[in-house]
Scaffold this motif. Structure first.
Motif, PDB file in Angstrom:
ATOM      1  N   ARG A 185       0.813  -1.216   0.000  1.00 38.70           N
ATOM      2  CA  ARG A 185       0.000   0.000   0.000  1.00 38.70           C
ATOM      3  C   ARG A 185       0.850   1.271   0.000  1.00 38.70           C
ATOM      4  O   ARG A 185       0.310   2.374   0.142  1.00 38.70           O
ATOM      5  CB  ARG A 185      -0.941  -0.008   1.205  1.00 38.70           C
ATOM      6  CG  ARG A 185      -1.816  -1.250   1.295  1.00 38.70           C
ATOM      7  CD  ARG A 185      -2.928  -1.111   2.315  1.00 38.70           C
ATOM      8  NE  ARG A 185      -4.002  -0.257   1.827  1.00 38.70           N
ATOM      9  CZ  ARG A 185      -5.142  -0.046   2.512  1.00 38.70           C
ATOM     10  NH1 ARG A 185      -5.319  -0.610   3.688  1.00 38.70           N
ATOM     11  NH2 ARG A 185      -6.076   0.733   2.005  1.00 38.70           N
ATOM     12  N   ALA A 186       2.155   1.141  -0.158  1.00 43.49           N
ATOM     13  CA  ALA A 186       3.035   2.309  -0.110  1.00 43.49           C
ATOM     14  C   ALA A 186       2.603   3.423  -1.074  1.00 43.49           C
ATOM     15  O   ALA A 186       2.518   4.593  -0.673  1.00 43.49           O
ATOM     16  CB  ALA A 186       4.482   1.887  -0.374  1.00 43.49           C
ATOM     17  N   PRO A 187       2.320   3.111  -2.358  1.00 41.07           N
ATOM     18  CA  PRO A 187       1.875   4.197  -3.251  1.00 41.07           C
ATOM     19  C   PRO A 187       0.590   4.861  -2.771  1.00 41.07           C
ATOM     20  O   PRO A 187       0.427   6.084  -2.886  1.00 41.07           O
ATOM     21  CB  PRO A 187       1.674   3.478  -4.596  1.00 41.07           C
ATOM     22  CG  PRO A 187       2.565   2.285  -4.523  1.00 41.07           C
ATOM     23  CD  PRO A 187       2.494   1.843  -3.098  1.00 41.07           C
ATOM     24  N   GLU A 188      -0.339   4.060  -2.228  1.00 43.01           N
ATOM     25  CA  GLU A 188      -1.599   4.612  -1.720  1.00 43.01           C
ATOM     26  C   GLU A 188      -1.344   5.502  -0.507  1.00 43.01           C
ATOM     27  O   GLU A 188      -1.974   6.559  -0.350  1.00 43.01           O
ATOM     28  CB  GLU A 188      -2.545   3.461  -1.342  1.00 43.01           C
ATOM     29  CG  GLU A 188      -3.908   3.915  -0.871  1.00 43.01           C
ATOM     30  CD  GLU A 188      -4.782   2.766  -0.379  1.00 43.01           C
ATOM     31  OE1 GLU A 188      -5.844   3.054   0.213  1.00 43.01           O
ATOM     32  OE2 GLU A 188      -4.401   1.596  -0.566  1.00 43.01           O
ATOM     33  N   VAL A 189      -0.421   5.082   0.356  1.00 42.86           N
ATOM     34  CA  VAL A 189      -0.062   5.900   1.522  1.00 42.86           C
ATOM     35  C   VAL A 189       0.536   7.230   1.067  1.00 42.86           C
ATOM     36  O   VAL A 189       0.211   8.290   1.620  1.00 42.86           O
ATOM     37  CB  VAL A 189       0.921   5.145   2.434  1.00 42.86           C
ATOM     38  CG1 VAL A 189       1.528   6.080   3.483  1.00 42.86           C
ATOM     39  CG2 VAL A 189       0.212   3.969   3.118  1.00 42.86           C
TER      40      VAL A 189
END
Length: 502
Positions: A185-189
């Motif tokens: 979920r890094a890009p979403e974070v």
């Protein structure tokens, strides 16, 4: 442009754990520059808003913008940072044509705000805490325009033009600590963090934070480490990403690119990279300097900044309701679920709904029109809700006309269509198009009698107890009145005429 080898996102995350660092530059909305009295107003003739100080002329001396310092303290407080009791500016030395002094006045080891955090909410409602390393004051550079090339970059250009109007505009740079634990979920974070930070900056009133105008820009630092290990990998820094979607895409692309390089036995180069909006890719810029390469030293022409504790507490007490607190309050007031509130937020409709209720509409009606008909129009036009040519006050007027019985939903949609088409305000559109609900009992009665006479078989079914068949007669009346009758009143009249209880 050479094609970059990638692995699938799933394969990248199966082997590697992403670590991010986000650096966000915010242009402050001050009237004058950070260290001189030149105007910051946009749109002026190139190089018309300059002076010896922001052009770096010998003998010119800078003076700190007090509003810039105040804005920095407000941002630090809103990010739960500690505010320095004493800090100073430093010279960051590097040569580039858009930096007329050959150094940038910034802060290095003594930022005005440090050790904070910002909680962000992901689309499924999960809260992720992003820790803040520092927020420091600095000045922007000038603007280079490269002419004659195909890409707008310096490579391949025949010449470059320089505009120093922007040189010296106040900036706050907000730097996160390494963001770990986000996994897939890094890009979403990253996207959620920049979105929440933008809302916070706007709520403080220190900047409009319009990313498309360069008032807020994000540098996405990313590295990968093998799953189960602690040591960070070598990072890349994708510079000046200027939209929420692009922040997410840049992080995702770099995860896939890093994984491809590492999986093939290659080595990641620490470098800056350019993001390409057209396909979501990044390309190499320049080898990334370390801090020692900039030869930082304290700015000798500026005295230290020492915010008085009483003043800091005054600013803390005067902070507005912060965005996440406000959204939670509104969600409870409006009686909507977390999911619905997230949809409203994603659509950019929160402030529009609030403004519509302040103009007299109830929250349910305001949500209905902004998230329904108006969201559909925005999607069709490929624009934001706020950019539609209709105001919250006009939407509130439409809801008032519906509540008064002057419009039904079908007519209200036509009124909104007319306002969006530039035909005037709601009342003008109603008048021009003749859209008011037919409320004259005599006219309605005549239309009902005509429908009953023209549909004798259906009328007999209703008299025989099949009340559900009344819909066909209501439809006939609505057709006759061009949809301008009150359907509920039409149904009542039909059943009265046929001697049937509803």
């Amino acid at each position: 442009m050479t094609v970059t080898e990638l692995v699938s996102y799933e394969d990248a995350l199966a082997s590697y754990d992403p670590v991010m660092g986000l650096e966000v530059h915010v242009e402050l909305g001050t009237k004058t520059k950070m260290f001189c009295g030149c105007s910051t107003e946009l749109g002026a003739e190139p190089n018309s808003q300059t002076c010896p100080t922001c052009l770096g002329m010998p003998g010119s001396l800078p003076v700190v913008n007090a509003v810039g310092v105040e804005s920095a303290v407000k941002i630090g407080l809103a990010l739960h940072c500690e505010i320095a009791e004493w800090c100073r500016f430093a010279r960051k030395n590097y040569f580039y044509p858009d930096m007329p002094k050959n150094f940038q006045t910034s802060q290095y080891d003594e930022p005005i705000a440090f050790n904070g955090y910002l909680d962000v909410q992901l689309e499924d409602g999960e809260i992720f805490r992003v820790e803040i390393e520092r927020a420091h004051m600095e000045e922007d550079t000038g603007k280079s325009t490269h002419v004659g090339g195909a890409t707008g970059r310096i490579h391949g250009a025949s010449h470059s033009l320089l505009d120093y109007n922007r040189a010296g505009i106040p900036l706050i740079e907000i730097v996160t600590k390494p963001i770990t634990g986000a996994g897939a979920r890094a890009p979403e974070v990253a996207k959620a963090y920049v979105a929440e930070l933008r809302e916070l900056i706007r709520a403080l009133g220190v900047s409009e934070a319009r990313m498309e105008m360069g008032q807020m820009r994000c540098d996405v630092n990313l590295s990968l480490r093998p799953n189960g290990t602690e040591k960070f990998g070598t990072r890349s820094e994708t510079k000046n990403v200027n939209s929420l979607r692009s922040v997410e895409r840049a992080a995702r692309f770099e995860i896939q690119r890093h994984a491809a390089v590492l999986s093939s036995g290659g080595t990641i180069v620490q470098e800056t990279r350019h993001f390409h909006e057209d396909d979501g890719s990044t390309t190499s810029g320049r080898i990334k300097e370390e801090a020692e390469d900039y030869r930082y030293f304290p700015e000798p022409d500026l005295v230290p900044v020492a915010p008085a504790r009483e003043w800091v507490e005054e600013l803390r007490a005067g902070l507005p309701e912060l965005p996440r607190v406000r959204r939670n309050r509104l969600r409870e007031e409006w009686g909507v679920s977390e999911h619905d509130m997230q949809s409203i937020l994603n659509a950019g409709a929160v402030d529009l709904i609030v403004a519509t209720t302040e103009a007299g509409a109830d929250a349910g009606s305001a949500r209905k029109w902004w998230m329904g008909e108006l969201a559909r129009s925005a999607n069709e036009q490929g624009t934001d809700l706020a950019a539609l040519p209709i105001t919250p006050a006009q939407v509130a007027r439409v809801t008032a006309l519906v509540a008064a019985g002057d419009l039904n939903d079908k007519l209200a949609r036509q009124v909104i269509e007319g306002v969006l088409a530039g035909e005037g305000d709601p009342d003008t559109v109603v008048e021009k198009r003749g859209l008011k609900v037919v409320s004259d009992e005599g006219a309605l009665g005549a239309a009902v009698d005509e429908a009953i006479a023209g549909n004798a078989a259906i009328a007999d079914k209703i008299r025989g107890g099949k009340v559900a068949a009344v819909g066909a007669l209501v439809g006939a009346v609505m057709k006759t009145t061009r949809g301008q009758a009150d359907a509920a009143r039409v149904k009542e009249l039909i059943l009265e005429r046929l001697g049937v209880e509803g």
